[in-house]
Scaffold this active site. Sequence first.
Site, PDB file in Angstrom:
ATOM      1  N   LYS A 114      46.701   2.246 -11.560  1.00 12.75           N
ATOM      2  CA  LYS A 114      47.815   2.047 -12.490  1.00 12.75           C
ATOM      3  C   LYS A 114      48.212   3.347 -13.182  1.00 12.75           C
ATOM      4  CE  LYS A 114      47.552  -2.872 -13.474  1.00 12.75           C
ATOM      5  NZ  LYS A 114      47.577  -3.919 -14.502  1.00 12.75           N
ATOM      6  N   LYS A 195      47.513  -4.590  -1.488  1.00 10.37           N
ATOM      7  CA  LYS A 195      47.471  -6.012  -1.847  1.00 10.37           C
ATOM      8  C   LYS A 195      48.845  -6.477  -2.307  1.00 10.37           C
ATOM      9  CE  LYS A 195      46.556  -6.549  -6.721  1.00 10.37           C
ATOM     10  NZ  LYS A 195      46.039  -7.382  -7.757  1.00 10.37           N
ATOM     11  N   LYS A 198      52.543  -8.502  -7.973  1.00  9.98           N
ATOM     12  CA  LYS A 198      53.783  -8.793  -8.676  1.00  9.98           C
ATOM     13  C   LYS A 198      54.401  -7.532  -9.240  1.00  9.98           C
ATOM     14  CE  LYS A 198      51.083 -11.437 -12.109  1.00  9.98           C
ATOM     15  NZ  LYS A 198      50.307 -10.669 -13.083  1.00  9.98           N
TER      16      LYS A 198
HETATM   17  P1  AMP Z   1      47.101 -10.212 -11.730  1.00  6.46           P
HETATM   18  O1  AMP Z   1      48.334 -10.477 -10.917  1.00  6.46           O
HETATM   19  O2  AMP Z   1      46.615  -8.822 -11.508  1.00  6.46           O
HETATM   20  O3  AMP Z   1      47.203 -10.622 -13.165  1.00  6.46           O
HETATM   21  O4  AMP Z   1      45.971 -11.137 -11.090  1.00  6.46           O
HETATM   22  C1  AMP Z   1      45.701 -12.461 -11.449  1.00  6.46           C
HETATM   23  C2  AMP Z   1      44.688 -13.068 -10.520  1.00  6.46           C
HETATM   24  O5  AMP Z   1      45.221 -13.166  -9.196  1.00  6.46           O
HETATM   25  C3  AMP Z   1      43.400 -12.235 -10.368  1.00  6.46           C
HETATM   26  O6  AMP Z   1      42.315 -13.117 -10.231  1.00  6.46           O
HETATM   27  C4  AMP Z   1      43.624 -11.468  -9.114  1.00  6.46           C
HETATM   28  O7  AMP Z   1      42.418 -11.113  -8.484  1.00  6.46           O
HETATM   29  C5  AMP Z   1      44.393 -12.473  -8.271  1.00  6.46           C
HETATM   30  N1  AMP Z   1      45.265 -11.776  -7.333  1.00  6.46           N
HETATM   31  C6  AMP Z   1      46.281 -10.946  -7.625  1.00  6.46           C
HETATM   32  N2  AMP Z   1      46.859 -10.482  -6.511  1.00  6.46           N
HETATM   33  C7  AMP Z   1      46.175 -11.023  -5.465  1.00  6.46           C
HETATM   34  C8  AMP Z   1      46.258 -10.916  -4.048  1.00  6.46           C
HETATM   35  N3  AMP Z   1      47.183 -10.166  -3.456  1.00  6.46           N
HETATM   36  N4  AMP Z   1      45.386 -11.609  -3.300  1.00  6.46           N
HETATM   37  C9  AMP Z   1      44.466 -12.383  -3.876  1.00  6.46           C
HETATM   38  N5  AMP Z   1      44.314 -12.522  -5.195  1.00  6.46           N
HETATM   39  C10 AMP Z   1      45.149 -11.852  -5.995  1.00  6.46           C
END
Ligand code: AMP
Length: 333
Positions: A114, A195, A198
């Site tokens: 980040k 990955k 968002k």
């Molecule tokens: P975040 O979008 O970073 O707030 O992630 C929220 C949750 O979604 C966390 O548990 C992440 O590990 C999971 N997560 C986010 N992106 C992915 C992805 N591409 N594949 C699997 N899990 C994800």
Amino acid sequence: MSQRQRVFSGIQPSGQITLGNYLGALKQFVNLQDTADAFYCIVDLHAITVPQDPTLLRERILDLASLYIAVGLDPNKSTLFVQSDVSAHSELGWVLQCIVHMGELSRMTQFKEKAEGKDSVSVGLFTYPALMAADILLYQTNLVPVGEDQKQHLELTRDIGERFNTRFGSTFTLPEVLLLDQGARIMSLDDPTKKMSKSNSNPQSRIEMLDSPDDIRKKMSRAVTDSDREVRFDPKQKPAVSNLLAIYSLSANKSIQTLEKEYQGKGYGDFKKDLAEVLVNTLQPIQKRYAEIRNSGEIQDILKRGANRAKEVARPTLDLVKQQVGLGCTTHS
Ligand code: AMP
Ligand code: TRP
């Protein structure tokens, strides 16, 4: 009741929730709520570690809460709440910042990713994992369902908890990470080495939970594939198709082997078209429920009730922490 495992997880209200979030995290949240005492948090304090528009942030908190319910989280089974509504998170977060070491935080890959290429980043982005550890340890959590990208933060949470317990006496339960096999890392549609996220600047890289059927079909038809025409799961040689197979398998509840057989001798075109329809069918009922809830006005009540329950559970841990560390003079005798 007290025998049930305590589960805690959180998602940042920092963008449109993706299929990666759903398959990697939210689906597990729903499965766990029947057997565990689950706390699912909207981690708005984490979202402000990078600049946010205030009006949009408030909207996104309500969007995410509505989505929690639309995917099947039941406020009568799980505790759904917003992090900043429970001040114990910030309070314990500070104490844990005084336990964690600079070197440990410097090694966090999410921070490095980040911070990369930015002229300046907030101190909050650097100390983010201490706040995350506070989220988890505050509830004496046994299990944390997350995608693989959070594994390193979970290991640090255990290290911080263990260090605290050793230094001040037994205080925190040390949590285990709960990863879902293939769903643990859903990759981008335009680049299977990254990955699905968002915050990626290219919207074609992800399926969002509120994407229209047409958007889903378009994104799928443009999703990159690998050389040759074989639909086969082989993450090393065929990372793009393997990612699509993982998405298909988790969304349709079919094993990868079954899918490989089904598409033997067929090309990527048919496979991607069918996958688009599977996704449309998976997301449509969620989107319908989402629209009803988001416009109903009941979401604030649900979050208020959730925050009250969370406060009750968090308070004894915070009181104990203050007592152990020697802080304050009113919370303990
Ligand atoms: P975040 O979008 O970073 O707030 O992630 C929220 C949750 O979604 C966390 O548990 C992440 O590990 C999971 N997560 C986010 N992106 C992915 C992805 N591409 N594949 C699997 N899990 C994800
Ligand atoms: N850091 C997590 C992410 O980026 C979000 C998060 C904050 C979290 N606090 C948490 C996840 C506690 C699980 C438990 O996805």
